[in-house]
Design a protein around this motif. Sequence first.
Motif, PDB file in Angstrom:
ATOM      1  N   TYR B  99       0.784  -1.237   0.000  1.00 27.27           N
ATOM      2  CA  TYR B  99       0.000   0.000   0.000  1.00 27.27           C
ATOM      3  C   TYR B  99       0.814   1.283   0.000  1.00 27.27           C
ATOM      4  O   TYR B  99       0.295   2.328  -0.366  1.00 27.27           O
ATOM      5  CB  TYR B  99      -0.968   0.020   1.191  1.00 27.27           C
ATOM      6  CG  TYR B  99      -1.921  -1.153   1.179  1.00 27.27           C
ATOM      7  CD1 TYR B  99      -2.702  -1.420   0.063  1.00 27.27           C
ATOM      8  CD2 TYR B  99      -2.031  -1.997   2.278  1.00 27.27           C
ATOM      9  CE1 TYR B  99      -3.565  -2.499   0.044  1.00 27.27           C
ATOM     10  CE2 TYR B  99      -2.889  -3.087   2.266  1.00 27.27           C
ATOM     11  CZ  TYR B  99      -3.649  -3.333   1.142  1.00 27.27           C
ATOM     12  OH  TYR B  99      -4.490  -4.401   1.119  1.00 27.27           O
ATOM     13  N   VAL B 100       2.067   1.242   0.468  1.00 32.04           N
ATOM     14  CA  VAL B 100       2.862   2.478   0.476  1.00 32.04           C
ATOM     15  C   VAL B 100       3.750   2.458  -0.769  1.00 32.04           C
ATOM     16  O   VAL B 100       4.753   1.764  -0.816  1.00 32.04           O
ATOM     17  CB  VAL B 100       3.715   2.602   1.754  1.00 32.04           C
ATOM     18  CG1 VAL B 100       4.413   3.960   1.795  1.00 32.04           C
ATOM     19  CG2 VAL B 100       2.836   2.422   2.992  1.00 32.04           C
ATOM     20  N   LYS B 105       7.920   7.898   1.070  1.00 32.32           N
ATOM     21  CA  LYS B 105       6.982   7.494   2.130  1.00 32.32           C
ATOM     22  C   LYS B 105       7.338   6.115   2.655  1.00 32.32           C
ATOM     23  O   LYS B 105       7.246   5.833   3.845  1.00 32.32           O
ATOM     24  CB  LYS B 105       5.552   7.469   1.577  1.00 32.32           C
ATOM     25  CG  LYS B 105       4.820   8.792   1.728  1.00 32.32           C
ATOM     26  CD  LYS B 105       3.352   8.593   1.407  1.00 32.32           C
ATOM     27  CE  LYS B 105       2.684   9.940   1.118  1.00 32.32           C
ATOM     28  NZ  LYS B 105       1.437   9.766   0.376  1.00 32.32           N
ATOM     29  N   ARG B 106       7.748   5.224   1.733  1.00 29.35           N
ATOM     30  CA  ARG B 106       8.067   3.853   2.130  1.00 29.35           C
ATOM     31  C   ARG B 106       9.235   3.825   3.113  1.00 29.35           C
ATOM     32  O   ARG B 106       9.182   3.142   4.135  1.00 29.35           O
ATOM     33  CB  ARG B 106       8.395   3.024   0.889  1.00 29.35           C
ATOM     34  CG  ARG B 106       8.222   1.556   1.103  1.00 29.35           C
ATOM     35  CD  ARG B 106       8.472   0.789  -0.153  1.00 29.35           C
ATOM     36  NE  ARG B 106       7.242   0.498  -0.872  1.00 29.35           N
ATOM     37  CZ  ARG B 106       7.175  -0.378  -1.861  1.00 29.35           C
ATOM     38  NH1 ARG B 106       8.251  -1.017  -2.254  1.00 29.35           N
ATOM     39  NH2 ARG B 106       6.037  -0.609  -2.469  1.00 29.35           N
ATOM     40  N   VAL B 107      10.247   4.617   2.817  1.00 30.26           N
ATOM     41  CA  VAL B 107      11.400   4.684   3.727  1.00 30.26           C
ATOM     42  C   VAL B 107      10.961   5.208   5.093  1.00 30.26           C
ATOM     43  O   VAL B 107      11.319   4.647   6.146  1.00 30.26           O
ATOM     44  CB  VAL B 107      12.516   5.588   3.137  1.00 30.26           C
ATOM     45  CG1 VAL B 107      13.582   5.871   4.182  1.00 30.26           C
ATOM     46  CG2 VAL B 107      13.135   4.942   1.906  1.00 30.26           C
ATOM     47  N   THR B 112       9.925   3.909  10.635  1.00 25.97           N
ATOM     48  CA  THR B 112       9.136   4.124  11.853  1.00 25.97           C
ATOM     49  C   THR B 112       8.692   2.786  12.441  1.00 25.97           C
ATOM     50  O   THR B 112       8.862   2.520  13.643  1.00 25.97           O
ATOM     51  CB  THR B 112       7.889   4.982  11.551  1.00 25.97           C
ATOM     52  OG1 THR B 112       8.302   6.178  10.902  1.00 25.97           O
ATOM     53  CG2 THR B 112       7.143   5.328  12.822  1.00 25.97           C
ATOM     54  N   VAL B 113       8.127   1.928  11.587  1.00 25.15           N
ATOM     55  CA  VAL B 113       7.623   0.632  12.059  1.00 25.15           C
ATOM     56  C   VAL B 113       8.765  -0.220  12.634  1.00 25.15           C
ATOM     57  O   VAL B 113       8.652  -0.774  13.729  1.00 25.15           O
ATOM     58  CB  VAL B 113       6.912  -0.124  10.910  1.00 25.15           C
ATOM     59  CG1 VAL B 113       6.686  -1.583  11.278  1.00 25.15           C
ATOM     60  CG2 VAL B 113       5.574   0.542  10.592  1.00 25.15           C
ATOM     61  N   TYR B 114       9.879  -0.310  11.898  1.00 22.26           N
ATOM     62  CA  TYR B 114      11.004  -1.114  12.392  1.00 22.26           C
ATOM     63  C   TYR B 114      11.558  -0.527  13.692  1.00 22.26           C
ATOM     64  O   TYR B 114      11.945  -1.267  14.606  1.00 22.26           O
ATOM     65  CB  TYR B 114      12.112  -1.224  11.334  1.00 22.26           C
ATOM     66  CG  TYR B 114      11.671  -1.894  10.042  1.00 22.26           C
ATOM     67  CD1 TYR B 114      10.558  -2.735  10.025  1.00 22.26           C
ATOM     68  CD2 TYR B 114      12.360  -1.683   8.846  1.00 22.26           C
ATOM     69  CE1 TYR B 114      10.145  -3.340   8.848  1.00 22.26           C
ATOM     70  CE2 TYR B 114      11.951  -2.293   7.664  1.00 22.26           C
ATOM     71  CZ  TYR B 114      10.842  -3.116   7.672  1.00 22.26           C
ATOM     72  OH  TYR B 114      10.427  -3.707   6.512  1.00 22.26           O
ATOM     73  N   GLY B 115      11.588   0.807  13.762  1.00 23.27           N
ATOM     74  CA  GLY B 115      12.084   1.474  14.971  1.00 23.27           C
ATOM     75  C   GLY B 115      11.216   1.150  16.177  1.00 23.27           C
ATOM     76  O   GLY B 115      11.717   0.748  17.232  1.00 23.27           O
TER      77      GLY B 115
END
Lengths: 124, 132
Positions: B99-100, B105-107, B112-115
Amino acid sequence: MSPSSTMYKGKTGQWAFVLHRITGFLVFMFILLHIVDVSTLNSPHIYNSIHKLYGNIFLRLFEVGLLFALLYHALNGLRVVMIDFFPKAIKNEKGVFLFMLSLAGVMTLVGAVYILKPFFTGKV
Amino acid sequence: MASVIKSPQSRDVSPQRRASRQNFETWSWLFMRVSGIILFFLALVHFFIMHILHDVTTTTVAFVAARYQNPLWKIFDWLLLSLGLLHGTNGLRYIMDDYVRSPLKRVLVKSTVYGVSGILFFVGTLTIITFK
């Protein structure tokens, strides 16, 4: 890759996939929240008051929703594993999907009795 | 002569990079199945004990203290924490890839999610280890 080569085709398969994705997302969001609430373990006062809060009716209903999401994701996940590893053993994909969905539904209803009863009877 | 329409996800990358990416996706696929089967038992047993056998209001600090007398429960909980986070983060990676679409935006979304997952893995591990 041509569309016909994909494993996930047909109506029920797509619903199974969509529901798998949504329930997986919701369970994961809850895990993130749950790690934060459990991290207060070394502050017993805060931890215990959070768990008292979990006892109210709205969060109990939320707990029932979590149970359904978890059960569906787990059971449908088994179905996906079966399709991938034993394609011959699972001849009726649609039937297995409906079975897993119903099983998740029935087990959620049974679990809901245990989760909601203490709120109404006041006994745990 | 029919023209070849490229898959929207294909990018112009070197064959080596493509091969290593495919290799990674194969391991990722296998990891989701294996961790999924283990989590099937870990997560459902955890839910059954904490929400069906016991009530959520009685799983207090004292309850956890009694439970953690047995170090096997600490290992159980830590396995559930780490496999759950890895399985969930990887699942979210599939969703983000779908979806991204914009590279920037993907980066941002992925880091953010991995962090957040990494920090919560650290927090959760610390909670289990430091509990007295």
